[in-house]
Motif scaffolding. Structure first.
Motif, mmCIF file in Angstrom:
data_model
loop_
_atom_site.group_PDB
_atom_site.id
_atom_site.type_symbol
_atom_site.label_atom_id
_atom_site.label_comp_id
_atom_site.label_asym_id
_atom_site.label_seq_id
_atom_site.Cartn_x
_atom_site.Cartn_y
_atom_site.Cartn_z
ATOM 1 N N PHE A 53 -3.305 1.778 2.733
ATOM 2 C CA PHE A 53 -3.411 2.294 1.366
ATOM 3 C C PHE A 53 -3.787 3.783 1.366
ATOM 4 O O PHE A 53 -3.130 4.598 0.711
ATOM 5 C CB PHE A 53 -4.452 1.470 0.604
ATOM 6 C CG PHE A 53 -5.045 2.155 -0.584
ATOM 7 C CD1 PHE A 53 -4.251 2.544 -1.665
ATOM 8 C CD2 PHE A 53 -6.401 2.419 -0.645
ATOM 9 C CE1 PHE A 53 -4.799 3.179 -2.769
ATOM 10 C CE2 PHE A 53 -6.959 3.053 -1.744
ATOM 11 C CZ PHE A 53 -6.159 3.440 -2.798
ATOM 12 N N VAL A 54 -4.817 4.136 2.114
ATOM 13 C CA VAL A 54 -5.273 5.531 2.142
ATOM 14 C C VAL A 54 -4.201 6.438 2.744
ATOM 15 O O VAL A 54 -3.882 7.512 2.205
ATOM 16 C CB VAL A 54 -6.593 5.655 2.924
ATOM 17 C CG1 VAL A 54 -6.979 7.120 3.092
ATOM 18 C CG2 VAL A 54 -7.704 4.901 2.213
ATOM 19 N N ALA A 80 0.496 -4.649 5.490
ATOM 20 C CA ALA A 80 0.974 -3.295 5.220
ATOM 21 C C ALA A 80 1.658 -3.221 3.856
ATOM 22 O O ALA A 80 1.548 -2.202 3.155
ATOM 23 C CB ALA A 80 1.944 -2.851 6.309
ATOM 24 N N PHE A 81 2.338 -4.282 3.468
ATOM 25 C CA PHE A 81 2.994 -4.304 2.152
ATOM 26 C C PHE A 81 1.960 -4.218 1.038
ATOM 27 O O PHE A 81 2.150 -3.468 0.058
ATOM 28 C CB PHE A 81 3.834 -5.573 2.003
ATOM 29 C CG PHE A 81 4.487 -5.713 0.660
ATOM 30 C CD1 PHE A 81 5.607 -4.965 0.338
ATOM 31 C CD2 PHE A 81 3.971 -6.586 -0.300
ATOM 32 C CE1 PHE A 81 6.209 -5.071 -0.915
ATOM 33 C CE2 PHE A 81 4.564 -6.693 -1.538
ATOM 34 C CZ PHE A 81 5.686 -5.944 -1.845
ATOM 35 N N LEU A 82 0.858 -4.948 1.186
ATOM 36 C CA LEU A 82 -0.206 -4.864 0.185
ATOM 37 C C LEU A 82 -0.763 -3.443 0.107
ATOM 38 O O LEU A 82 -0.986 -2.895 -0.982
ATOM 39 C CB LEU A 82 -1.326 -5.847 0.524
ATOM 40 C CG LEU A 82 -1.073 -7.326 0.232
ATOM 41 C CD1 LEU A 82 -2.298 -8.146 0.611
ATOM 42 C CD2 LEU A 82 -0.718 -7.550 -1.233
ATOM 43 N N GLY A 83 -0.989 -2.845 1.285
ATOM 44 C CA GLY A 83 -1.474 -1.463 1.299
ATOM 45 C C GLY A 83 -0.484 -0.502 0.658
ATOM 46 O O GLY A 83 -0.876 0.432 -0.061
ATOM 47 N N SER A 84 0.808 -0.724 0.895
ATOM 48 C CA SER A 84 1.849 0.131 0.312
ATOM 49 C C SER A 84 1.886 0.002 -1.210
ATOM 50 O O SER A 84 2.054 0.997 -1.929
ATOM 51 C CB SER A 84 3.211 -0.231 0.896
ATOM 52 O OG SER A 84 3.227 -0.116 2.293
ATOM 53 N N ALA A 88 0.616 2.280 -6.464
ATOM 54 C CA ALA A 88 -0.110 2.226 -7.735
ATOM 55 C C ALA A 88 -1.021 3.448 -7.889
ATOM 56 O O ALA A 88 -1.140 4.016 -8.981
ATOM 57 C CB ALA A 88 -0.934 0.943 -7.820
ATOM 58 N N ALA A 89 -1.651 3.869 -6.778
ATOM 59 C CA ALA A 89 -2.528 5.045 -6.828
ATOM 60 C C ALA A 89 -1.730 6.301 -7.150
ATOM 61 O O ALA A 89 -2.183 7.159 -7.920
ATOM 62 C CB ALA A 89 -3.259 5.203 -5.500
ATOM 63 N N VAL A 90 -0.547 6.445 -6.564
ATOM 64 C CA VAL A 90 0.297 7.618 -6.824
ATOM 65 C C VAL A 90 0.738 7.639 -8.292
ATOM 66 O O VAL A 90 0.680 8.682 -8.962
ATOM 67 C CB VAL A 90 1.518 7.617 -5.885
ATOM 68 C CG1 VAL A 90 2.547 8.662 -6.330
ATOM 69 C CG2 VAL A 90 1.083 7.894 -4.457
ATOM 70 N N LEU A 91 1.172 6.497 -8.801
ATOM 71 C CA LEU A 91 1.595 6.427 -10.205
ATOM 72 C C LEU A 91 0.427 6.690 -11.149
ATOM 73 O O LEU A 91 0.577 7.389 -12.167
ATOM 74 C CB LEU A 91 2.211 5.059 -10.491
ATOM 75 C CG LEU A 91 3.542 4.762 -9.792
ATOM 76 C CD1 LEU A 91 3.969 3.318 -10.044
ATOM 77 C CD2 LEU A 91 4.635 5.719 -10.254
ATOM 78 N N ALA A 92 -0.761 6.141 -10.808
ATOM 79 C CA ALA A 92 -1.930 6.377 -11.644
ATOM 80 C C ALA A 92 -2.342 7.846 -11.606
ATOM 81 O O ALA A 92 -2.700 8.436 -12.635
ATOM 82 C CB ALA A 92 -3.092 5.491 -11.178
#
Length: 304
Positions: free
Chosen positions: A29-30, A236-240, A245-249
């Protein structure tokens, strides 16, 4: 190949290594959030450069009564000197490069100064002390050097200023920030790959008896490997997805909700469409890296 059995084995592995899976999700995610931010930053730089390159002008400042350069030893630029510059700009040599030319007289220059710094600050100068100038918009901003070379050192011309040069330090700083984000993202992705490989090896070691039984009953390496690969891919899919979501937010609340209204000098921003384009890139990067890492790790473990 029994799909149900493979999925069951993958879910069992995820449940047994829940803490490691959470670590993989967070690191992925990070790292992918930094990747997405770097992509959008580079897109923002490209958008700003294209916008300002089309609008940046070359200013030919004529001598004023208070100018002290070598080309202004005779004082304020004369009408003859103004006509010479205007003629050069309209001549056969330079006119093919020029989109438009705007002449700014002393009154306009003084009015612009008042608007820029306020009437109180502008009062240190009088209208008669202001410079007359020619503002040149080029068809190709890369040709600004031609204008500068044509008028630098000409009597009556104090200086030639390319506005785009003032923006180059900003673009350079933003590019460096992008490189830093890419570097951090690369380090975090390496950490994610190593963590996925370690998780898969631990999971395989915990189920070594089951693997041995599967080998005895004739299960192929592909059947044995697939659940472990799915474990890494799922984490990895969950992290992606979280990174997307973080990028869109960040785009919605950070750029659209905050920066657009507080940085009016920048009129061109990346859009939600650009952020949406980044989402599949992040997911593909996360899934592919996880699949490759997990596949390599389990193959090496099965050989031992």
């Amino acid at each position: 190949m029994r799909v149900g059995l493979i999925l069951t084995e993958a879910l069992v592995g995820l449940r047994r290594n829940a803490s490691m899976v959470i670590s993989v999700v967070l690191v992925t995610f990070v790292s992918l959030t930094f990747v997405g931010a770097a992509i959008l930053m580079q897109e923002q730089i490209s958008t700003m450069r294209a916008y300002w390159s089309e609008r940046a002008q070359v200013a030919v400042y004529m001598c004023s009564p208070v100018s002290e350069t070598d080309t202004c030893v005779d004082g304020e630029a004369t009408q003859e000197q103004l006509d010479v510059v205007a003629g050069e700009l309209d001549g056969d040599a330079l006119s093919p490069l020029i989109g438009s030319v705007r002449f700014e007289d002393k009154a306009e220059a003084y009015a612009n100064l008042i608007e820029l710094v306020g009437e109180e600050q502008a009062s240190v100068l009088t209208e008669d002390q202001m410079q007359q100038s020619f503002w040149v918009t080029l068809k190709d901003p890369a040709q600004s050097r031609v204008i500068a070379e044509s008028f630098t050192g000409v009597q009556g011309v104090e200086e030639v200023v390319d506005q785009l040069k003032y923006l180059d330090p900003l673009f350079s700083a933003l590019t460096v920030a992008t490189y830093i984000a890419v570097g951090i993202a690369a380090l975090m992705l390496i950490a994610a790959v190593l963590l996925i490989a370690t998780t898969i090896r631990l999971s395989a070691y915990a189920r070594r008896k089951e693997i041995g039984i599967m080998r005895l009953v004739g299960a192929s390496n592909r059947v044995i490997q697939t659940p472990f690969v799915l474990e890494g891919v799922f984490a990895a899919f969950l992290g992606s997805v979280l990174a997307s979501a973080a990028v869109l937010a960040g785009m919605h609340f950070g750029v659209d909700g905050y920066l657009r209204g507080r940085v009016p000098s920048i009129t061109t921003w990346v859009t939600m469409q650009d952020a949406a384009f980044v989402v599949p890139i992040l997911i593909v990067i996360g899934v592919v890296l996880a699949a490759l890492s997990a596949g390599f790790a389990i193959r090496r473990w099965l050989r031992t």
